[in-house]
Design a protein around this motif. Structure first.
Motif, PDB file in Angstrom:
ATOM      1  N   ASP A  30       0.769  -1.287   0.156  1.00  0.00           N
ATOM      2  CA  ASP A  30      -0.240   0.013   0.084  1.00  0.00           C
ATOM      3  C   ASP A  30       0.761   1.084  -0.035  1.00  0.00           C
ATOM      4  O   ASP A  30       1.416   1.583   0.881  1.00  0.00           O
ATOM      5  CB  ASP A  30      -0.890  -0.034   1.063  1.00  0.00           C
ATOM      6  N   THR A  31       1.316   1.879  -1.175  1.00  0.00           N
ATOM      7  CA  THR A  31       2.132   2.928  -1.162  1.00  0.00           C
ATOM      8  C   THR A  31       1.934   3.513  -2.674  1.00  0.00           C
ATOM      9  O   THR A  31       1.168   3.207  -3.369  1.00  0.00           O
ATOM     10  CB  THR A  31       3.760   2.536  -1.144  1.00  0.00           C
ATOM     11  N   THR A  32       2.434   4.737  -2.875  1.00  0.00           N
ATOM     12  CA  THR A  32       2.267   5.507  -4.099  1.00  0.00           C
ATOM     13  C   THR A  32       3.633   6.101  -4.660  1.00  0.00           C
ATOM     14  O   THR A  32       4.693   6.229  -3.815  1.00  0.00           O
ATOM     15  CB  THR A  32       1.415   6.693  -3.806  1.00  0.00           C
ATOM     16  N   THR A  38       8.363  11.728  -2.957  1.00  0.00           N
ATOM     17  CA  THR A  38       8.528  12.938  -2.003  1.00  0.00           C
ATOM     18  C   THR A  38       9.363  12.595  -0.978  1.00  0.00           C
ATOM     19  O   THR A  38      10.259  13.648  -0.294  1.00  0.00           O
ATOM     20  CB  THR A  38       7.060  13.266  -1.767  1.00  0.00           C
ATOM     21  N   ARG A  39       9.083  11.603  -0.201  1.00  0.00           N
ATOM     22  CA  ARG A  39       9.806  11.298   1.045  1.00  0.00           C
ATOM     23  C   ARG A  39      11.436  10.798   0.768  1.00  0.00           C
ATOM     24  O   ARG A  39      11.934  10.769   1.917  1.00  0.00           O
ATOM     25  CB  ARG A  39       9.105  10.048   1.818  1.00  0.00           C
ATOM     26  N   THR A  40      11.745  10.192  -0.189  1.00  0.00           N
ATOM     27  CA  THR A  40      13.121   9.580  -0.289  1.00  0.00           C
ATOM     28  C   THR A  40      13.964  10.084  -1.505  1.00  0.00           C
ATOM     29  O   THR A  40      14.933   9.942  -1.597  1.00  0.00           O
ATOM     30  CB  THR A  40      13.032   8.033  -0.515  1.00  0.00           C
ATOM     31  N   ALA A 114      27.291  -2.304   7.673  1.00  0.00           N
ATOM     32  CA  ALA A 114      26.194  -1.615   6.886  1.00  0.00           C
ATOM     33  C   ALA A 114      26.704  -0.564   6.039  1.00  0.00           C
ATOM     34  O   ALA A 114      27.531  -0.863   5.277  1.00  0.00           O
ATOM     35  CB  ALA A 114      24.928  -1.297   7.905  1.00  0.00           C
ATOM     36  N   CYS A 115      25.659   0.462   6.015  1.00  0.00           N
ATOM     37  CA  CYS A 115      25.930   1.494   4.943  1.00  0.00           C
ATOM     38  C   CYS A 115      27.210   2.227   5.036  1.00  0.00           C
ATOM     39  O   CYS A 115      27.573   2.761   4.093  1.00  0.00           O
ATOM     40  CB  CYS A 115      24.833   2.509   5.159  1.00  0.00           C
ATOM     41  N   SER A 116      27.979   2.068   6.085  1.00  0.00           N
ATOM     42  CA  SER A 116      29.253   2.667   6.114  1.00  0.00           C
ATOM     43  C   SER A 116      30.338   1.897   5.808  1.00  0.00           C
ATOM     44  O   SER A 116      31.515   2.122   5.692  1.00  0.00           O
ATOM     45  CB  SER A 116      29.584   3.023   7.741  1.00  0.00           C
ATOM     46  N   ASP A 153       6.285  -5.036   4.215  1.00  0.00           N
ATOM     47  CA  ASP A 153       6.493  -3.819   4.982  1.00  0.00           C
ATOM     48  C   ASP A 153       6.670  -2.679   4.329  1.00  0.00           C
ATOM     49  O   ASP A 153       7.998  -2.464   4.000  1.00  0.00           O
ATOM     50  CB  ASP A 153       7.742  -4.264   5.884  1.00  0.00           C
ATOM     51  N   ARG A 154       5.677  -1.943   3.908  1.00  0.00           N
ATOM     52  CA  ARG A 154       5.950  -0.696   3.297  1.00  0.00           C
ATOM     53  C   ARG A 154       7.017   0.293   3.600  1.00  0.00           C
ATOM     54  O   ARG A 154       7.263   1.003   2.771  1.00  0.00           O
ATOM     55  CB  ARG A 154       4.698  -0.071   2.969  1.00  0.00           C
ATOM     56  N   SER A 155       7.130   0.215   4.865  1.00  0.00           N
ATOM     57  CA  SER A 155       8.005   1.427   5.634  1.00  0.00           C
ATOM     58  C   SER A 155       9.502   1.053   5.123  1.00  0.00           C
ATOM     59  O   SER A 155      10.305   1.943   5.274  1.00  0.00           O
ATOM     60  CB  SER A 155       7.873   1.340   6.900  1.00  0.00           C
ATOM     61  N   GLN A 218      13.549   1.619  12.332  1.00  0.00           N
ATOM     62  CA  GLN A 218      12.836   2.852  12.843  1.00  0.00           C
ATOM     63  C   GLN A 218      13.244   4.097  12.178  1.00  0.00           C
ATOM     64  O   GLN A 218      14.192   4.826  12.602  1.00  0.00           O
ATOM     65  CB  GLN A 218      13.073   3.195  14.680  1.00  0.00           C
ATOM     66  N   GLY A 219      12.740   4.494  11.086  1.00  0.00           N
ATOM     67  CA  GLY A 219      13.322   5.304  10.169  1.00  0.00           C
ATOM     68  C   GLY A 219      13.363   6.590  10.589  1.00  0.00           C
ATOM     69  O   GLY A 219      14.329   7.368  10.486  1.00  0.00           O
ATOM     70  N   ASN A 220      12.129   7.116  11.264  1.00  0.00           N
ATOM     71  CA  ASN A 220      12.142   8.405  11.979  1.00  0.00           C
ATOM     72  C   ASN A 220      13.545   8.955  12.716  1.00  0.00           C
ATOM     73  O   ASN A 220      13.906   9.924  12.428  1.00  0.00           O
ATOM     74  CB  ASN A 220      11.084   8.771  12.746  1.00  0.00           C
ATOM     75  N   GLU A 221      13.705   7.770  13.737  1.00  0.00           N
ATOM     76  CA  GLU A 221      14.632   8.083  14.673  1.00  0.00           C
ATOM     77  C   GLU A 221      16.126   8.211  13.816  1.00  0.00           C
ATOM     78  O   GLU A 221      16.924   9.112  14.221  1.00  0.00           O
ATOM     79  CB  GLU A 221      14.915   6.934  15.654  1.00  0.00           C
ATOM     80  N   ALA A 256      20.851   7.229   1.436  1.00  0.00           N
ATOM     81  CA  ALA A 256      19.853   6.801   2.241  1.00  0.00           C
ATOM     82  C   ALA A 256      18.440   7.379   1.896  1.00  0.00           C
ATOM     83  O   ALA A 256      17.316   6.712   1.765  1.00  0.00           O
ATOM     84  CB  ALA A 256      20.145   6.867   3.652  1.00  0.00           C
ATOM     85  N   ASN A 257      18.507   8.571   1.551  1.00  0.00           N
ATOM     86  CA  ASN A 257      17.430   9.504   1.449  1.00  0.00           C
ATOM     87  C   ASN A 257      17.680  10.985   1.063  1.00  0.00           C
ATOM     88  O   ASN A 257      18.530  11.560   1.647  1.00  0.00           O
ATOM     89  CB  ASN A 257      16.652   9.427   2.658  1.00  0.00           C
ATOM     90  N   LYS A 258      17.032  11.220  -0.210  1.00  0.00           N
ATOM     91  CA  LYS A 258      17.240  12.710  -0.580  1.00  0.00           C
ATOM     92  C   LYS A 258      17.120  13.808   0.346  1.00  0.00           C
ATOM     93  O   LYS A 258      17.862  14.799   0.454  1.00  0.00           O
ATOM     94  CB  LYS A 258      16.622  12.952  -1.808  1.00  0.00           C
ATOM     95  N   ARG A 259      16.195  13.524   1.290  1.00  0.00           N
ATOM     96  CA  ARG A 259      16.138  14.802   2.154  1.00  0.00           C
ATOM     97  C   ARG A 259      17.175  14.934   3.283  1.00  0.00           C
ATOM     98  O   ARG A 259      17.237  15.819   3.744  1.00  0.00           O
ATOM     99  CB  ARG A 259      14.437  14.471   2.928  1.00  0.00           C
ATOM    100  N   ILE A 260      17.449  13.517   3.595  1.00  0.00           N
ATOM    101  CA  ILE A 260      18.630  13.409   4.570  1.00  0.00           C
ATOM    102  C   ILE A 260      19.790  14.221   3.998  1.00  0.00           C
ATOM    103  O   ILE A 260      20.318  15.141   4.624  1.00  0.00           O
ATOM    104  CB  ILE A 260      19.062  12.200   4.930  1.00  0.00           C
TER     105      ILE A 260
END
Ligand code: ACO
Length: 328
Positions: A30-32, A38-40, A114-116, A153-155, A218-221, A256-260
């Motif tokens: 369930d995503t668009t 927009t978020r990533t 991981a990513c580092s 898991d859509r998140s 926990q994406g937000n944190e 990881a995320n364009k906004r970050i």
């Protein structure tokens, strides 16, 4: 020993052919497309074939790097593979790669940060070259993130992709790695982890049913910490040399995320349009492979010129982070 300059004499990459677009993900969870972009900033990601393991992608990237460095596998003195998605727990994926490449006399080991991972790998590889122990170190960052992704898991499932990047670190006459900073905070390991399958919670029917063999995040944190930590890591490698963010020619961050990344650029006082290298749109987050592929593509696209100051900056599970300042 201190005068020896260490740099990159060849870079390579491999991306699986299969593209998974946001539109296709709309049919799975369930995503668009709009939410994901927009978020990533991600539009699509590559997904490896079922019969394609991390070592297969690693070998393809390594061959590309060897070709670009004009070296043969027998010239490699050490192989390091950065991955959190190894072919299996043991033997190390680096050993599997060594065999497939025929780099017979090279010792080989994996690192799991991981990513580092690519940046930790650069730190380790450069020390082996600087000390004179090894001449040519093959560093590969390769991930099959789709193998630990929970497609229910859509998140998280919209974020990850598969791929591999490789680099050969050797002595260079000019430029090279100027400064390295690494960090970790094990107290926040639960923010991004794969709970089962290790010695704490071995694999069982129960763990499979509970979907504990997929990454949990926990994406937000992580978002809040990533911005602060990546900006601080950049300072750690620039300030001691009397440099500011504005002195950097190009920042090549973990994707990881364009906004970050835009927020990190703002803190560094740089214009993201001009000085931030992004390819997240095409590949999503490939964990350790992201920085390696991004560096390779920035060079291929001529975004990196001789004499430029290049900053690698990464953050990921562990928590771990790192920054590497390079004079190209
Ligand atoms: N599609 C639609 N809606 C979604 C999706 C999705 N794919 N995913 C989550 N949502 C919903 C949530 O359920 C929530 O809904 P609610 O408000 O009704 O509860 C809403 O969107 C907002 O969710 P948030 O999690 O607050 O969204 P956020 O803006 O934080 O974006 C993201 C989530 C993209 C994961 C972001 O937090 C992020 O990028 N975090 C950092 C990730 C990172 O840096 N990881 C470390 C490196 S990776 C590594 O080491 C392997």
């Amino acid at each position: 020993m201190d005068d020896k300059k260490v740099g990159f004499i060849g870079l390579g990459k491999y991306l699986p052919e299969n593209r998974l677009t946001n539109k296709e993900l709309e049919k799975i969870v369930d995503t668009t497309d709009d939410w994901i972009v927009t978020r990533t900033g991600i539009k699509e990601r590559r997904i490896a074939r079922d019969d394609e393991a991390t070592s297969d992608m690693a070998v393809r990237a390594a061959k590309n790097a060897l070709q670009n460095a004009n070296l043969e596998p027998k010239d490699i003195d050490l192989i390091i593979v950065a991955t959190i998605t190894p072919d299996m727990f043991f033997p190390a994926t680096a050993c599997i790669v060594q065999n497939k490449l025929g780099a017979n006399h090279a010792p080989a080991f994996d690192i799991s940060v991981a990513c580092s991972g690519f940046l930790y790998g650069v730190a380790i590889a450069s020390q082996f070259v600087k000390s004179g122990i090894y001449k040519h170190v093959l560093l590969i960052a390769a991930e099959k993130m789709s193998s630990v992704t929970d497609w229910k898991d859509r998140s998280t499932c919209v974020l990850m992709g598969d791929g591999a990047g490789a680099a050969i670190l050797s002595e260079v006459k000019e430029g090279g790695i100027l400064s390295v900073h690494l960090g970790a905070d094990g107290s926040k390991g639960d923010l991004l982890c794969m709970p089962a399958g290790g010695s704490r919670i071995p694999a069982s029917m129960t763990t499979v049913e509970a979907r504990l063999h997929f990454l949990k995040m926990q994406g937000n944190e992580l978002f809040k910490r990533a911005v602060k930590i990546m900006a601080e890591a950049a300072q750690k490698v620039t300030e001691p040399l009397g440099l500011k963010g504005s002195d950097i020619s190009l920042v090549i961050p973990h994707q990881a995320n364009k906004r970050i990344l835009n927020a990190v650029a703002k803190r560094m006082g740089i214009d993201p349009e001009e000085k931030l290298y992004l390819n997240i749109e095409k590949y999503g987050n490939m964990s350790a492979a992201s920085s390696a592929v991004a560096l390779c593509e920035a060079v291929e696209e001529d975004r990196v010129k001789k004499g430029d100051l290049i900053l690698l900056d990464a953050f990921g599970a562990g928590l771990t982070w790192g920054a590497v300042l390079i004079k190209w």
